[in-house]
Design an enzyme around this catalytic site. Structure first.
Site, PDB file in Angstrom:
ATOM      1  N   TYR A  53     -16.371 -63.751 -25.090  1.00  0.00           N
ATOM      2  CA  TYR A  53     -17.247 -63.266 -24.147  1.00  0.00           C
ATOM      3  C   TYR A  53     -16.503 -61.773 -23.621  1.00  0.00           C
ATOM      4  CZ  TYR A  53     -19.781 -67.540 -24.628  1.00  0.00           C
ATOM      5  OH  TYR A  53     -20.583 -68.692 -25.245  1.00  0.00           O
ATOM      6  N   CYS A  65     -15.096 -46.156 -12.333  1.00  0.00           N
ATOM      7  CA  CYS A  65     -15.354 -45.669 -10.925  1.00  0.00           C
ATOM      8  C   CYS A  65     -16.140 -46.930 -10.218  1.00  0.00           C
ATOM      9  CB  CYS A  65     -16.201 -44.300 -11.352  1.00  0.00           C
ATOM     10  SG  CYS A  65     -16.317 -43.675  -9.702  1.00  0.00           S
ATOM     11  N   GLU A  67     -22.324 -76.864 -30.449  1.00  0.00           N
ATOM     12  CA  GLU A  67     -22.056 -75.377 -30.587  1.00  0.00           C
ATOM     13  C   GLU A  67     -21.078 -74.824 -29.890  1.00  0.00           C
ATOM     14  OE1 GLU A  67     -26.835 -74.641 -31.121  1.00  0.00           O
ATOM     15  OE2 GLU A  67     -26.352 -74.439 -29.277  1.00  0.00           O
TER      16      GLU A  67
HETATM   17  N1  LLP Z   1     -25.090 -73.051 -27.189  1.00  0.00           N
HETATM   18  C1  LLP Z   1     -25.908 -72.514 -26.602  1.00  0.00           C
HETATM   19  C2  LLP Z   1     -27.443 -72.849 -26.584  1.00  0.00           C
HETATM   20  C3  LLP Z   1     -25.405 -71.716 -25.425  1.00  0.00           C
HETATM   21  O1  LLP Z   1     -26.328 -71.198 -24.498  1.00  0.00           O
HETATM   22  C4  LLP Z   1     -24.359 -71.273 -25.402  1.00  0.00           C
HETATM   23  C5  LLP Z   1     -23.698 -70.390 -24.410  1.00  0.00           C
HETATM   24  C6  LLP Z   1     -23.271 -71.962 -26.228  1.00  0.00           C
HETATM   25  C7  LLP Z   1     -23.530 -72.572 -27.291  1.00  0.00           C
HETATM   26  C8  LLP Z   1     -21.700 -71.594 -26.190  1.00  0.00           C
HETATM   27  O2  LLP Z   1     -20.966 -71.923 -25.092  1.00  0.00           O
HETATM   28  P1  LLP Z   1     -19.639 -71.946 -24.937  1.00  0.00           P
HETATM   29  O3  LLP Z   1     -19.241 -73.210 -25.943  1.00  0.00           O
HETATM   30  O4  LLP Z   1     -19.124 -70.635 -25.536  1.00  0.00           O
HETATM   31  O5  LLP Z   1     -19.264 -72.148 -23.777  1.00  0.00           O
HETATM   32  N2  LLP Z   1     -21.029 -65.269 -21.149  1.00  0.00           N
HETATM   33  C9  LLP Z   1     -20.760 -66.558 -20.175  1.00  0.00           C
HETATM   34  C10 LLP Z   1     -20.978 -67.696 -21.068  1.00  0.00           C
HETATM   35  C11 LLP Z   1     -22.469 -67.913 -21.107  1.00  0.00           C
HETATM   36  C12 LLP Z   1     -22.901 -68.751 -22.216  1.00  0.00           C
HETATM   37  C13 LLP Z   1     -24.285 -68.778 -22.331  1.00  0.00           C
HETATM   38  N3  LLP Z   1     -24.383 -69.752 -23.699  1.00  0.00           N
HETATM   39  C14 LLP Z   1     -19.183 -66.495 -20.084  1.00  0.00           C
HETATM   40  O6  LLP Z   1     -18.712 -65.413 -20.346  1.00  0.00           O
HETATM   41  O7  LLP Z   1     -18.484 -67.484 -19.677  1.00  0.00           O
END
Ligand code: LLP
Length: 463
Positions: free
Chosen positions: A421, A391, A316
């Protein structure tokens, strides 16, 4: 800046980014002045071909590697990184499923025409309404995150007279990723079910099955549920792929253990997302071909060691597909030199957005790069910090970057690698309106999500 500007800036910019001879940056053939004039700033600018190419690269790398060891793979785009109707459609058109984390994300994927069977629903606290909607849409998998949820999904499925396809999300103890808050395989956190059995009261040995096994057994026992497989997501922005291999082996061991206990050998193993990207010049992203090849080999070895047939595999990725495809275009406002205690001067460059369009520096201490993109300059570079207009002193967009010393009001500034993100975690802090998502392809731009207006926000306020 004029001397030695690369024609193609390279990492961390998207592949459609070029510098024109006069110094103006263009994305897929559209110059930033035209983008700013047409869409305003701040704006999220998305290089469609780059997004699609990365989606394809992940799919083909994993298909090639897993077919070579004798099994198949599905790639789900993690919509939490960036989800619009068009983006979900691109992922689908490139042969990816869509992983959703809420009923809202599910609604976007369905609106895009992604078949329910190619959508997964995650969440550690799904509502009954979300579960019901997912079953109604015929989602391919609901990823169960607690023992209590087993009962809830079974009850909703029973009420619908259907059988729910589920995976169980486990934590393997593999800690990976850049920052504690984005390392979701820690045991002391809300996601997943531990593969480690609790110690007995006397401290010796284990008292019954692990939470992961107990939940798998509960799913197997429910006729309203069909156990598809086991899921594990180990973290985010991972640059050392070994963690995926260790996690995959642990999941395969759990799968073999479940088979030994129940005779049920689940078909599928998912190791989630987390594939790291370049945020700064000189950083190397994970190469999907290498990750896939090593992971496929590790999975094949583990299955052979355990004497179990290979599972179907799935992943994913979110950030690795959307992140590098996007940049944020800002206009410079106030420029203020600030004398530091050590005598140096830091030039604070304020832009017309900030922590409301990119919370990641404030939330994770994430580092980004920035460049002036509307012109060249021969001025000596100065130590700069790009800040927003909120702010809040922690409203930092780029902690530290060298910018031309003549940076001034009205300059266009771009921050690369904000495709993931950024928009998806944006807020309306200080009543700022969220920027548009503008896609650029083949020399033309189009708005995927329009800019919010203050009227949009006031419309929610019933006075
Ligand atoms: N699958 C699951 C179950 C997840 O919890 C996540 C991310 C992904 C896939 C995708 O992960 P990626 O390939 O995008 O790293 N908001 C944070 C990251 C939190 C991600 C949470 N889960 C950031 O801005 O780095």
């Amino acid at each position: 800046m004029s001397a030695g500007l690369p024609v193609h800036p390279g990492e961390p910019w998207s592949s459609g980014v070029r510098r024109r001879a006069d110094g103006e940056l263009e994305v897929a053939g559209v110059g930033v002045h035209a983008l700013a004039a047409q869409h305003g700033t701040p704006a999220y600018v998305l290089d469609e071909a780059d997004f699609r190419a990365r989606a394809r690269a992940y799919r083909t790398a994993f298909e090639t590697a897993f077919r070579a060891v004798g099994t198949d793979v599905d790639v789900y785009y993690a919509g939490k990184a960036l989800l619009t109707v068009a983006v979900a459609r691109w992922a689908h058109e490139e042969g990816l499923g869509v992983d959703t984390a809420s009923g809202g994300e599910l609604a976007v994927a369905l609106r895009a025409g992604v078949p329910g069977a190619q959508v997964g629903l995650h969440g550690n606290n799904k509502s009954d309404a979300e579960i019901d909607r997912a079953l109604e849409a015929g989602v391919g998998r609901i990823i169960v995150d607690s023992l209590a949820e087993v009962e809830r999904v079974a009850a909703v499925a029973a009420a619908r007279g259907t059988i729910a396809p589920v995976m169980v999300r486990v934590t393997t103890g593999v800690h990976a990723g850049g920052h504690e808050y984005i390392s979701t395989a820690h045991e002391d956190q809300k996601f997943g079910l531990s593969v480690v059995a609790p110690a007995s009261a006397d401290g010796h040995g284990a008292d019954g099955p692990s939470p992961a096994m107990a939940t798998l057994l509960a799913v197997v026992a429910r006729p309203e549920l069909r156990l598809l497989g086991i899921h594990s997501h180990i973290g985010s922005q991972i640059l050392d792929p070994t963690g995926f291999q260790v996690a995959a082996r642990t999941v395969l061991e759990l799968r073999a253990d479940l088979a030994a206990r129940t005779g049920v050998l689940v078909d599928e193993v998912d190791v989630g997302g987390g594939y790291g990207i370049a945020y700064l010049p000189g950083e190397a992203p994970l190469d999907p071909a290498h990750v896939a090849r090593d992971l496929a080999r590790a999975v094949a070895d583990a299955a052979a060691d355990l004497g179990t047939p290979l599972p179907r595999f799935s992943i994913e990725p979110g950030r690795a597909i959307a992140g590098p495809a996007g940049l944020t275009l800002y206009t410079v406002g106030t420029v203020k030199p600030v004398q530091l205690a050590d005598g140096r001067v830091r030039t604070y460059v304020s832009v017309d957005g900030g922590m409301s369009d990119n919370i990641r520096p404030a939330l994770y201490d994430a580092r980004y790069h920035a460049e002036l993109v509307g012109r060249t300059s021969d001025a000596e570079p100065v130590l700069a910090r790009v800040v927003g207009k909120h702010c809040e002193s922690g409203d930092i967009v780029v902690h530290e970057v060298m910018l031309p010393g003549d940076v001034r009001t009205g300059d266009l500034l771009a921050v690369p690698a904000t495709g993931a993100y950024g928009r998806s975690m944006a807020s309306n802090y200080n009543f700022l309106t969220r920027p548009p998502v503008v896609a650029v392809a083949d020399g033309a731009s189009r708005v995927l999500v329009r800019r919010e207006t203050v009227d949009d926000l006031l419309a929610l306020d019933l006075g």
